[in-house]
Design a protein around this motif. Structure first.
Motif, PDB file in Angstrom:
ATOM      1  N   GLY A   1       0.821  -1.208   0.000  1.00 27.48           N
ATOM      2  CA  GLY A   1       0.000   0.000   0.000  1.00 27.48           C
ATOM      3  C   GLY A   1       0.850   1.252   0.000  1.00 27.48           C
ATOM      4  N   PHE A   2       1.953   1.242   0.753  1.00 23.46           N
ATOM      5  CA  PHE A   2       2.855   2.392   0.786  1.00 23.46           C
ATOM      6  C   PHE A   2       3.425   2.665  -0.595  1.00 23.46           C
ATOM      7  CE2 PHE A   2       7.185   4.021   1.015  1.00 23.46           C
ATOM      8  CZ  PHE A   2       6.941   5.253   1.626  1.00 23.46           C
ATOM      9  N   LEU A   3       3.904   1.629  -1.266  1.00 23.31           N
ATOM     10  CA  LEU A   3       4.492   1.816  -2.593  1.00 23.31           C
ATOM     11  C   LEU A   3       3.453   2.290  -3.600  1.00 23.31           C
ATOM     12  CD1 LEU A   3       6.947  -1.220  -2.603  1.00 23.31           C
ATOM     13  CD2 LEU A   3       7.528   1.213  -2.384  1.00 23.31           C
ATOM     14  N   ASP A   4       2.213   1.830  -3.464  1.00 17.45           N
ATOM     15  CA  ASP A   4       1.133   2.328  -4.336  1.00 17.45           C
ATOM     16  C   ASP A   4       0.915   3.822  -4.124  1.00 17.45           C
ATOM     17  OD1 ASP A   4       0.684  -0.141  -5.513  1.00 17.45           O
ATOM     18  OD2 ASP A   4      -1.034  -0.646  -4.236  1.00 17.45           O
ATOM     19  N   VAL A   5       0.902   4.257  -2.860  1.00 13.57           N
ATOM     20  CA  VAL A   5       0.731   5.684  -2.560  1.00 13.57           C
ATOM     21  C   VAL A   5       1.908   6.480  -3.124  1.00 13.57           C
ATOM     22  CG1 VAL A   5       0.621   7.387  -0.696  1.00 13.57           C
ATOM     23  CG2 VAL A   5      -0.757   5.317  -0.559  1.00 13.57           C
ATOM     24  N   CYS A   6       3.112   5.954  -2.972  1.00 15.77           N
ATOM     25  CA  CYS A   6       4.300   6.639  -3.519  1.00 15.77           C
ATOM     26  C   CYS A   6       4.196   6.796  -5.031  1.00 15.77           C
ATOM     27  CB  CYS A   6       5.570   5.866  -3.174  1.00 15.77           C
ATOM     28  SG  CYS A   6       6.112   6.083  -1.478  1.00 15.77           S
ATOM     29  N   ALA A   7       3.745   5.755  -5.715  1.00 14.58           N
ATOM     30  CA  ALA A   7       3.625   5.822  -7.179  1.00 14.58           C
ATOM     31  C   ALA A   7       2.737   6.979  -7.597  1.00 14.58           C
ATOM     32  CB  ALA A   7       3.083   4.498  -7.725  1.00 14.58           C
ATOM     33  N   MET A   8       1.651   7.167  -6.881  1.00 13.73           N
ATOM     34  CA  MET A   8       0.730   8.254  -7.206  1.00 13.73           C
ATOM     35  C   MET A   8       1.280   9.604  -6.753  1.00 13.73           C
ATOM     36  SD  MET A   8      -1.857   6.896  -8.753  1.00 13.73           S
ATOM     37  CE  MET A   8      -3.094   8.148  -8.616  1.00 13.73           C
ATOM     38  N   ALA A   9       1.748   9.678  -5.519  1.00 11.08           N
ATOM     39  CA  ALA A   9       2.184  10.954  -4.953  1.00 11.08           C
ATOM     40  C   ALA A   9       3.371  11.542  -5.709  1.00 11.08           C
ATOM     41  CB  ALA A   9       2.541  10.776  -3.475  1.00 11.08           C
ATOM     42  N   PHE A  10       4.322  10.695  -6.082  1.00  8.86           N
ATOM     43  CA  PHE A  10       5.516  11.164  -6.773  1.00  8.86           C
ATOM     44  C   PHE A  10       5.378  11.098  -8.295  1.00  8.86           C
ATOM     45  CE2 PHE A  10       7.296   9.978  -2.597  1.00  8.86           C
ATOM     46  CZ  PHE A  10       7.982  11.147  -2.292  1.00  8.86           C
ATOM     47  N   ASP A  11       4.205  10.687  -8.758  1.00 14.41           N
ATOM     48  CA  ASP A  11       3.953  10.575 -10.200  1.00 14.41           C
ATOM     49  C   ASP A  11       5.049   9.736 -10.868  1.00 14.41           C
ATOM     50  OD1 ASP A  11       2.513  10.963 -12.536  1.00 14.41           O
ATOM     51  OD2 ASP A  11       3.576  12.809 -13.048  1.00 14.41           O
ATOM     52  N   LEU A  12       5.257   8.545 -10.306  1.00 17.66           N
ATOM     53  CA  LEU A  12       6.301   7.664 -10.818  1.00 17.66           C
ATOM     54  C   LEU A  12       5.852   7.009 -12.123  1.00 17.66           C
ATOM     55  CD1 LEU A  12       7.490   6.075  -7.452  1.00 17.66           C
ATOM     56  CD2 LEU A  12       8.413   8.057  -8.674  1.00 17.66           C
ATOM     57  N   PRO A  13       6.793   6.602 -12.947  1.00 19.29           N
ATOM     58  CA  PRO A  13       6.445   6.038 -14.257  1.00 19.29           C
ATOM     59  C   PRO A  13       5.685   4.719 -14.139  1.00 19.29           C
ATOM     60  CG  PRO A  13       8.799   5.810 -13.829  1.00 19.29           C
ATOM     61  CD  PRO A  13       8.237   6.639 -12.719  1.00 19.29           C
ATOM     62  N   ARG A  14       4.989   4.378 -15.207  1.00 17.07           N
ATOM     63  CA  ARG A  14       4.200   3.132 -15.234  1.00 17.07           C
ATOM     64  C   ARG A  14       5.039   1.903 -14.899  1.00 17.07           C
ATOM     65  NH1 ARG A  14      -0.801   3.756 -17.595  1.00 17.07           N
ATOM     66  NH2 ARG A  14      -1.030   5.002 -19.450  1.00 17.07           N
ATOM     67  N   TRP A  15       6.303   1.915 -15.316  1.00 12.93           N
ATOM     68  CA  TRP A  15       7.147   0.745 -15.113  1.00 12.93           C
ATOM     69  C   TRP A  15       7.654   0.610 -13.677  1.00 12.93           C
ATOM     70  CZ3 TRP A  15      11.668   2.493 -13.315  1.00 12.93           C
ATOM     71  CH2 TRP A  15      12.103   3.757 -13.714  1.00 12.93           C
ATOM     72  N   PHE A  16       7.292   1.545 -12.816  1.00 10.51           N
ATOM     73  CA  PHE A  16       7.714   1.472 -11.415  1.00 10.51           C
ATOM     74  C   PHE A  16       7.398   0.094 -10.855  1.00 10.51           C
ATOM     75  CE2 PHE A  16       6.299   2.258  -6.901  1.00 10.51           C
ATOM     76  CZ  PHE A  16       7.570   2.288  -6.364  1.00 10.51           C
ATOM     77  N   GLY A  17       8.425  -0.607 -10.353  1.00 13.76           N
ATOM     78  CA  GLY A  17       8.327  -2.014  -9.990  1.00 13.76           C
ATOM     79  C   GLY A  17       7.715  -2.350  -8.652  1.00 13.76           C
ATOM     80  N   ARG A  18       7.290  -1.372  -7.883  1.00 13.26           N
ATOM     81  CA  ARG A  18       6.657  -1.604  -6.588  1.00 13.26           C
ATOM     82  C   ARG A  18       7.531  -2.422  -5.646  1.00 13.26           C
ATOM     83  NH1 ARG A  18       3.309   1.047  -9.438  1.00 13.26           N
ATOM     84  NH2 ARG A  18       1.170   1.417  -8.856  1.00 13.26           N
TER      85      ARG A  18
END
Length: 143
Positions: free
Chosen positions: A52-69
């Motif tokens: 869940g933390f990594l999902d929030v980070c992906a959105m908050a930091f606008d990380l690329p689609r390939w972000f591996g979680r």
């Protein structure tokens, strides 16, 4: 000018900080952007684990689609997202995550500190709770 805006205009070293403030998130956003900084709201309220933390980070930091979680991907993605302006990250809900997944908070703090030291872009504010858990007790307080 608010105390936060004055602090930012003087310059604030990259790093992770504890911060006690009654400013609303929107007021923080206004002050940060008025100072010419990027604002990132990292709200982990209701998040109880690493995934869940990594999902929030992906959105908050606008990380690329390939972000591996995973932790390595987070570290790599943060270092790759430089905008040329400093980021102030307001981390809300960190205490709730700590209560459920101590290791996730510990790892996240290490990654944020490493990024701040290597790239100099992040200033992460942990909105301070009433009590200070051991894990964050050594983190400096910003006033």
């Amino acid at each position: 000018m608010t105390e936060l805006r004055a602090l930012l205009s003087k310059g604030l070293r990259p790093g992770v900080y504890r911060w006690r403030s009654d400013l609303s998130t929107e007021q923080v956003r206004r002050d940060v952007t008025a100072a010419g900084w990027n604002f990132v709201l990292l709200d982990t309220t209701g998040v109880h684990d690493k995934v869940g933390f990594l999902d929030v980070c992906a959105m908050a930091f606008d990380l690329p689609r390939w972000f591996g979680r995973n932790w390595d991907a987070l570290a790599d993605s943060l270092s790759d997202r430089s905008t040329g302006r400093p980021d102030l990250v307001l981390w809300e809900g960190w205490r709730e995550l700590l209560d459920h997944d101590h290791d996730a908070i510990d790892m996240a703090l290490q990654i944020f500190a490493e990024d701040a030291n290597e790239w100099g872009q992040l200033r992460v504010f942990l909105r301070e709770a009433n009590d200070v858990p051991d894990l964050v007790s050594e983190i400096p307080v910003v006033v």
